[in-house]
Write a protein that holds these residues in place. Sequence first.
Motif, short mmCIF file in Angstrom:
data_model
loop_
_atom_site.label_atom_id
_atom_site.label_comp_id
_atom_site.label_asym_id
_atom_site.label_seq_id
_atom_site.Cartn_x
_atom_site.Cartn_y
_atom_site.Cartn_z
N TYR A 90 2.77 1.70 -3.33
CA TYR A 90 1.83 2.11 -4.38
C TYR A 90 1.45 3.58 -4.22
CZ TYR A 90 -2.50 2.22 -7.11
OH TYR A 90 -3.49 2.55 -8.02
N LEU A 91 1.06 3.97 -3.02
CA LEU A 91 0.64 5.35 -2.78
C LEU A 91 1.80 6.33 -2.97
CD1 LEU A 91 -1.72 4.82 0.28
CD2 LEU A 91 -2.37 5.20 -2.12
N ARG A 112 2.27 6.62 -6.75
CA ARG A 112 1.11 7.30 -7.33
C ARG A 112 1.18 8.81 -7.07
NH1 ARG A 112 -4.90 6.39 -5.19
NH2 ARG A 112 -4.12 7.91 -3.72
N ARG A 116 0.83 -1.21 0.00
CA ARG A 116 0.00 0.00 0.00
C ARG A 116 0.87 1.25 0.00
NH1 ARG A 116 -1.76 -0.25 4.73
NH2 ARG A 116 -3.51 -1.65 4.37
N ARG A 166 -7.76 -0.86 -11.06
CA ARG A 166 -7.24 0.18 -10.18
C ARG A 166 -8.04 0.23 -8.88
NH1 ARG A 166 -8.28 4.72 -12.96
NH2 ARG A 166 -10.06 5.12 -11.65
N PHE A 207 -4.76 -3.87 -2.26
CA PHE A 207 -3.30 -3.78 -2.40
C PHE A 207 -2.66 -5.18 -2.43
CE2 PHE A 207 -4.65 0.22 -0.58
CZ PHE A 207 -4.09 1.11 -1.48
N GLU A 252 -6.61 -0.53 -5.19
CA GLU A 252 -6.62 0.50 -4.15
C GLU A 252 -7.49 0.12 -2.95
OE1 GLU A 252 -7.41 4.21 -6.18
OE2 GLU A 252 -5.42 4.17 -7.11
#
Length: 119
Positions: free
Chosen positions: A27-28, A31, A24, A76, A83, A80
């Motif tokens: 990824y965040l 992003r 998570r 996606r 994860f 989200e």
Amino acid sequence: MTTAFYANTNPAHEVSAAATGLRREEYLFWRSLQPEEDADIDIVVATLSGLTGASEGRITRIIYTFVRLEELPRLRAEQEESFHLDLDRLIAIDSALSKLGDVAQETLQDIDEELTRYL
């Protein structure tokens, strides 16, 4: 009702939950660093490489993977929420789809639906 999950997203297991947290956060993090559409990609990639220590090739793949996820809204959304895919798996999905060349929107929607159903 029991919610199904893969072993790597088992919320009841300490190691699995920690690994989900890492996926998570990574990824965040990436992003949040996605460039504007009109940004000079070479400058962005070189700058992020210097700041993160990741190779320019990896950063380029990550950027294009997030662009791809915009074309796959169901995948996606699933990502989200759970994860359950790490960046390497997301990159692999983008890489495989890139080999198809230009894909019709309807085909992308079908792929999005099937990937999400599978996961």
